[in-house]
Design a protein around this motif. Structure first.
Motif, mmCIF file in Angstrom:
data_model
loop_
_atom_site.group_PDB
_atom_site.id
_atom_site.type_symbol
_atom_site.label_atom_id
_atom_site.label_comp_id
_atom_site.label_asym_id
_atom_site.label_seq_id
_atom_site.Cartn_x
_atom_site.Cartn_y
_atom_site.Cartn_z
ATOM 1 N N LYS A 215 27.460 -79.566 35.223
ATOM 2 C CA LYS A 215 26.240 -79.912 34.490
ATOM 3 C C LYS A 215 26.578 -80.529 33.140
ATOM 4 O O LYS A 215 25.988 -81.528 32.732
ATOM 5 C CB LYS A 215 25.374 -78.670 34.300
ATOM 6 C CG LYS A 215 24.643 -78.233 35.563
ATOM 7 C CD LYS A 215 23.759 -77.031 35.283
ATOM 8 C CE LYS A 215 22.983 -76.620 36.535
ATOM 9 N NZ LYS A 215 22.144 -75.429 36.281
ATOM 10 N N GLU A 216 27.551 -79.862 32.445
ATOM 11 C CA GLU A 216 27.964 -80.405 31.144
ATOM 12 C C GLU A 216 28.568 -81.790 31.310
ATOM 13 O O GLU A 216 28.282 -82.708 30.541
ATOM 14 C CB GLU A 216 28.972 -79.460 30.491
ATOM 15 C CG GLU A 216 28.371 -78.120 30.071
ATOM 16 C CD GLU A 216 29.412 -77.176 29.498
ATOM 17 O OE1 GLU A 216 30.618 -77.549 29.541
ATOM 18 O OE2 GLU A 216 29.036 -76.096 29.008
ATOM 19 N N GLN A 219 25.848 -84.092 32.077
ATOM 20 C CA GLN A 219 25.108 -84.432 30.862
ATOM 21 C C GLN A 219 25.877 -85.451 30.037
ATOM 22 O O GLN A 219 25.311 -86.424 29.523
ATOM 23 C CB GLN A 219 24.855 -83.158 30.042
ATOM 24 C CG GLN A 219 24.007 -83.380 28.809
ATOM 25 C CD GLN A 219 22.606 -83.852 29.143
ATOM 26 O OE1 GLN A 219 22.069 -83.507 30.184
ATOM 27 N NE2 GLN A 219 22.030 -84.668 28.278
ATOM 28 N N LYS A 220 27.212 -85.183 29.939
ATOM 29 C CA LYS A 220 28.049 -86.149 29.220
ATOM 30 C C LYS A 220 28.028 -87.494 29.928
ATOM 31 O O LYS A 220 27.989 -88.550 29.286
ATOM 32 C CB LYS A 220 29.482 -85.633 29.123
ATOM 33 C CG LYS A 220 29.639 -84.431 28.197
ATOM 34 C CD LYS A 220 31.086 -83.964 28.157
ATOM 35 C CE LYS A 220 31.257 -82.748 27.248
ATOM 36 N NZ LYS A 220 32.655 -82.259 27.246
ATOM 37 N N VAL A 222 25.599 -88.641 31.763
ATOM 38 C CA VAL A 222 24.300 -89.277 31.498
ATOM 39 C C VAL A 222 24.301 -89.922 30.121
ATOM 40 O O VAL A 222 23.843 -91.058 29.942
ATOM 41 C CB VAL A 222 23.164 -88.237 31.611
ATOM 42 C CG1 VAL A 222 21.855 -88.823 31.099
ATOM 43 C CG2 VAL A 222 23.004 -87.779 33.053
ATOM 44 N N GLU A 223 24.845 -89.156 29.133
ATOM 45 C CA GLU A 223 24.905 -89.710 27.775
ATOM 46 C C GLU A 223 25.790 -90.953 27.742
ATOM 47 O O GLU A 223 25.437 -91.970 27.134
ATOM 48 C CB GLU A 223 25.439 -88.646 26.814
ATOM 49 C CG GLU A 223 24.480 -87.462 26.621
ATOM 50 C CD GLU A 223 25.090 -86.367 25.763
ATOM 51 O OE1 GLU A 223 26.259 -86.549 25.334
ATOM 52 O OE2 GLU A 223 24.410 -85.356 25.514
#
Length: 487
Positions: A215-216, A219-220, A222-223
């Motif tokens: 997930k992290e 998220q990274k 996605v960023e």
């Protein structure tokens, strides 16, 4: 909850929750669960050695399960009631309930309950008689067949106690060894289960950590993706802007180049106009003042005056012709010539041209021959065709000596075209001049009677022929005349 507290040894809490459950079951008239809870309450009171309460609840359970629907449900409270009687040392009552419970268990195929009842009966009888009762052996074999190791261990412990009381220490050792072996195997199995549970827990935590990490990372990602998209958009916008500026620059450069070409062409036209004016017009027009001055002199004879007038007329005609061609060419270069093709009867043009040029031909005693087929019609711009024929025939007269001939013919050519040919018996053209005879830079030479040339007639002929979809060329040999062809 009552069962959980019961198994953990908290009898008080177990009784509290059993009674709460019993109240709910009674309100709902749930006979099955009421009987089950009576049995649990009686068993728990029995463990507290509260025989009176135990017997009250166990007998209530038996009363509720007296019908044929609850045959299986009678086995457990009946066995538990027998245990209470056994603890109270009322052996005959205990055996009575054990026997009935055993019979019901066997009828209903309740193997585990059968082994429990045999175990309890065997212990009671063995303790009573101080010897091993066959029921214990039967219970052990039944538990063994069913693979119930916990029950086997419990029976072996009781067998060892009974053997010890009977002084049969050898059997006691055998029973204890077997009990230890089974306990170790159960311990190992429990350990294996515990290890498996720990492994599962580890794998679960590992998976959870991986999920969190993913997930992290996601998220990274996605960023990072958003940043890349933003950068890509900015780059795309920059590329589009640069492309727009590049295309605009190219278009401006093309316009600039076109303007430069137009200016260069205009300058070329201007230079050419001034060159023609300086070369072809200045001479004839410049001679007129000198001729007029001679004409006014008193000593000039009449014959001389007649010659001067003829010369002035000749110069005026040449200048007019030059101006006519010059204006036609200049207008075409500056404004762009528009072509208006129509069906043209060649006979009419030829008759008109030969009539106009007959005076010039007669002055040099030149024969004009028209061999163009009668009734010939072409699709072309009439004014341009008129100019081409007039210019080529006039040139033939100009560069042919006295008593020569100028002949015009026409015939079919490839692709549905008509080819016109204007031949003369004149002085011809040398090879060097022939290759550039139609070029704007070509310089005109005087005719055989010293007639001036304009140097732009053939250039205009070429442009008019091309505009009408044809081509023009010359065949000539110095001293043997020339033939100009056009389609």
């Amino acid at each position: 909850l009552g069962t959980a507290f019961d198994l953990s040894g908290n009898d008080v809490k177990a009784l509290e929750y059993y009674k709460k459950g019993l109240a709910i079951a009674l309100r709902r008239n749930d006979i099955g669960n009421v009987a089950h809870l009576y049995n649990n309450l009686g068993t728990t009171y029995g463990k507290q050695h509260n025989h009176t309460q135990a017997m009250v609840y166990l007998k209530k359970a038996l009363e509720l399960t007296s019908g044929p629907r609850f045959v299986e449900s009678r086995v457990s409270p009946m066995m538990n009631l027998a245990n209470v009687y056994a603890e109270m040392k009322v052996i005959h009552k205990a055996m009575e309930y054990y026997t009935e419970a055993l019979s019901l268990a066997r009828k209903t195929g309740m193997g585990m309950e059968e082994a429990k009842i045999l175990h309890a009966m065997g212990v009671v009888q063995s303790m009573e008689k101080q010897e091993l009762h066959p029921a214990l052996e039967e219970a052990y074999q039944l538990a063994k067949r069913r693979g119930n190791r916990g029950q086997q261990i419990s029976i072996l412990k009781d067998l060892a106690k009974i053997a010890n009381r009977a002084g049969n220490y050898e059997d006691e050792v055998i029973f204890l060894k077997e009990e230890r072996r089974l306990s170790d195997s159960i311990f190992n199995m429990e350990k294996m289960k515990e290890i498996a549970r720990l492994q599962e827990k580890y794998e679960l935590n590992k998976s959870r950590n991986q999920v969190v990490a993913l997930k992290e990372e996601g998220q990274k990602g996605v960023e990072t993706r958003n940043q890349i998209i933003l950068i890509a958009c900015m780059l795309g916008l920059s590329v589009v802007t640069l492309l727009f500026l590049f295309i605009r620059t190219i278009m401006l450069n093309r316009k600039l180049s076109s303007r430069e070409k137009e200016l260069a062409k205009a300058n070329s036209i201007k230079d050419r106009l001034f060159s023609i004016i300086g070369h072809d017009l200045r001479g004839p027009i410049g001679n007129i003042p000198a001729l007029l001055h001679i004409y006014r002199q008193d000593e000039t004879t009449e014959d001389a005056k007649a010659f001067i007038l003829d010369s002035m007329e000749e110069n005026s005609i040449a200048s007019s012709e030059t101006l006519d061609k010059l204006l036609t060419w200049g207008n075409m270069q500056i404004k762009g010539q528009t072509r208006n093709p129509v069906a043209v009867e060649v006979d009419t043009i030829m008759d008109n041209k030969l009539r106009l040029l007959k005076v010039a031909a007669n002055n040099k005693q030149i024969s004009l021959l028209n061999k163009v087929p009668k009734g010939l019609t072409v699709f072309a711009d009439e004014h341009q065709l008129n100019f081409i024929l007039r210019n080529l025939i006039a040139n033939g007269i100009k560069y042919t000596r006295e008593h020569g001939t100028v002949e015009t013919t026409a015939g079919h050519y490839a692709g549905g075209f008509i080819v016109f040919s204007v031949s003369d018996s004149g002085i011809g053209i040398d090879a060097a001049r022939k290759d550039r005879i139609f070029d704007p830079e070509n310089k005109s030479t005087p005719g055989t009677a010293n007639e001036p040339g304009t140097s732009i007639g053939l250039m205009l002929c070429k442009e008019f022929v091309i505009q009408n979809g044809g081509k023009i060329w010359v065949e000539s040999e110095l001293g043997k005349g020339s033939t100009f062809h056009f389609t």
